[in-house]
Design a protein around this motif. Structure first.
Motif, short mmCIF file in Angstrom:
data_model
loop_
_atom_site.label_atom_id
_atom_site.label_comp_id
_atom_site.label_asym_id
_atom_site.label_seq_id
_atom_site.Cartn_x
_atom_site.Cartn_y
_atom_site.Cartn_z
N ALA A 1 0.82 -1.22 0.00
CA ALA A 1 0.00 0.00 0.00
C ALA A 1 0.85 1.27 0.00
O ALA A 1 0.48 2.26 -0.64
CB ALA A 1 -0.93 -0.02 1.21
N VAL A 2 1.97 1.24 0.70
CA VAL A 2 2.78 2.45 0.84
C VAL A 2 3.30 2.91 -0.53
O VAL A 2 3.18 4.08 -0.90
CB VAL A 2 3.96 2.20 1.81
N MET A 3 3.83 1.97 -1.31
CA MET A 3 4.39 2.34 -2.61
C MET A 3 3.29 2.77 -3.58
O MET A 3 3.47 3.69 -4.37
CB MET A 3 5.20 1.18 -3.18
N GLN A 4 2.15 2.09 -3.49
CA GLN A 4 1.03 2.48 -4.35
C GLN A 4 0.62 3.92 -4.07
O GLN A 4 0.41 4.72 -4.98
CB GLN A 4 -0.16 1.57 -4.05
N GLU A 5 0.54 4.21 -2.80
CA GLU A 5 0.14 5.55 -2.36
C GLU A 5 1.15 6.60 -2.87
O GLU A 5 0.77 7.67 -3.36
CB GLU A 5 0.04 5.54 -0.83
N ILE A 6 2.44 6.29 -2.79
CA ILE A 6 3.47 7.24 -3.23
C ILE A 6 3.42 7.40 -4.76
O ILE A 6 3.52 8.51 -5.27
CB ILE A 6 4.87 6.77 -2.78
N PHE A 7 3.26 6.31 -5.47
CA PHE A 7 3.23 6.41 -6.94
C PHE A 7 2.03 7.23 -7.41
O PHE A 7 2.09 7.91 -8.42
CB PHE A 7 3.21 5.01 -7.58
N PHE A 8 0.92 7.17 -6.64
CA PHE A 8 -0.26 7.94 -7.05
C PHE A 8 -0.19 9.39 -6.59
O PHE A 8 -0.58 10.30 -7.31
CB PHE A 8 -1.55 7.29 -6.49
N HIS A 9 0.28 9.60 -5.34
CA HIS A 9 0.12 10.93 -4.75
C HIS A 9 1.43 11.64 -4.44
O HIS A 9 1.41 12.77 -3.96
CB HIS A 9 -0.71 10.82 -3.47
N GLY A 10 2.56 10.98 -4.71
CA GLY A 10 3.86 11.63 -4.47
C GLY A 10 3.99 12.11 -3.05
O GLY A 10 3.65 11.40 -2.09
#
Lengths: 192, 176
Positions: free
Chosen positions: A112-121
């Protein structure tokens, strides 16, 4: 020609060089010496063979990279990967981001953490400690780097000690270095 | 825990810690630097390979110092700007080359090689995310050998790393 990957992903692409990799059979003694430092159990990558055009730099590089990412104590392995991904996000190095997001996921078992970063920086919603690490690493990766006393204070408030702050700095800036090579000397393409 | 380690004992020669004003740091920061002493030594070795290589190829020591000074100014890192200006002064660079240590200064238009080099340095320092295959092609079209493109890329990448580590250490070393 394989398709160039332009979106962040945790699926590791291939790296296609814009320059000719050094031919192992015709390598100079200095190049061979520098290439010895790379893990012998894996095939030497095109990336390393491109860097072998400058053997003096390559020779030290592997030891420095491994130390910054793997030396014991200080910041956790996963949090070092978080710094690496933050830099790769700012610099839009799709290849580095993929490799290190995947490592982060393997280390933590949490996608979830990486997904969140890839979407929202930088605006990713993470737990307070991860958020402090991400913000610091993003600011540090900008040009000119954004780092002031209050940025360091935020890390301390999130519970990082001096060694952890130093480790985060090294992991993040190391990827500013790697991104500037990977993202300019070649490009990520769909893995075959 | 009392800190007994003085970073100055082991890192008198390191450009980065000197420039950041933390070469004699004590307390928790001195301890952290001591714990990562091997990495700081490899960083120094990388500095030597990038700025003062035994085989500079087609990128002279003077050119490397000029470009590093320009990058340090773009990144507003005072300590390393001073260091690279001093390094440049030692190198006896021609005035036209030395002028490029100031961001925004451009080489004479007829100098395709330096024009391409400066464009690459600026782009990859300021906005590496915008790099494209054409930026490498431009260097090749200016007649720069592949090995020298790798040397140039390595220089830019290393100096950007060094500048950011120095930026953090300089703040961490400030008295609180």
């Amino acid at each position: 020609m394989s398709r160039v990957i332009r979106k962040f992903t945790t699926r590791v692409p291939q790296w296609r060089p814009h320059l000719t990799p050094v031919d192992l059979d015709n390598a100079t003694p200095a190049q061979r010496e520098a290439l010895k430092e790379t893990p012998s159990n894996t095939k030497v990558s095109d990336y390393v063979l491109v860097l072998a055009h400058d053997p003096e730099s390559l020779r030290i590089r592997t030891a420095l990279f491994n130390g910054i990412m793997y030396d014991p104590d200080g910041l956790s392995r996963a949090e070092r990967e978080l710094g690496a991904v933050a830099a790769s996000f700012v610099n839009r190095c799709i290849y580095c981001a993929a490799v290190h997001a995947q490592r982060y996921n393997q280390l933590t078992g949490d996608d979830a953490v990486m997904q969140e970063i890839f979407f929202h920086g930088e605006k990713a919603r993470l737990d307070p400690r991860q958020q402090a690490i991400l913000r610091f690493a993003v600011g540090l990766s900008e040009c000119p780097p954004k780092v002031g006393a209050d940025d360091i204070a935020s890390l301390r408030e999130a519970g990082l000690d001096e060694l952890e702050i130093l480790d985060l700095t090294l992991a993040t800036t190391l990827f500013g270095w790697a991104n500037r090579l990977m993202h300019t000397l070649g490009e990520p393409v769909a893995a075959r | 825990m009392t800190s007994s380690f003085n970073a100055a004992d082991s890192t008198p020669q390191h450009v980065l810690e000197q420039a950041a004003g933390v070469a004699t740091a004590q307390g928790p920061l001195g301890d952290a630097l001591a714990r990562r002493q091997a990495l700081m030594s490899r960083t120094q070795a990388s500095y030597e390979a990038a700025l003062l290589p035994e085989d500079p190829g087609g990128l002279s020591h003077a050119e490397r110092a000029v470009l590093a000074c320009r990058m340090a100014r773009v990144c507003q890192q005072a300590g390393l700007t001073e260091h690279y200006a001093a390094l440049l002064a030692e190198k006896d660079a021609a005035d036209e080359l030395a002028a490029l240590a100031t961001p925004g200064a451009q080489p004479p238009a007829e100098d395709a090689r330096l024009t391409a080099i400066v464009a690459y340095v600026d782009l990859v320092t300021e906005s590496p995310r915008d790099a494209s295959p054409e930026d490498i092609q431009r260097l090749q079209q200016a007649g720069i050998a592949e090995s020298d493109i790798v040397r140039l890329a390595g220089l830019v990448a290393f100096v950007n790393y060094q500048l950011r580590v120095a930026a953090v250490l300089a703040v961490m070393g400030e008295p609180t």
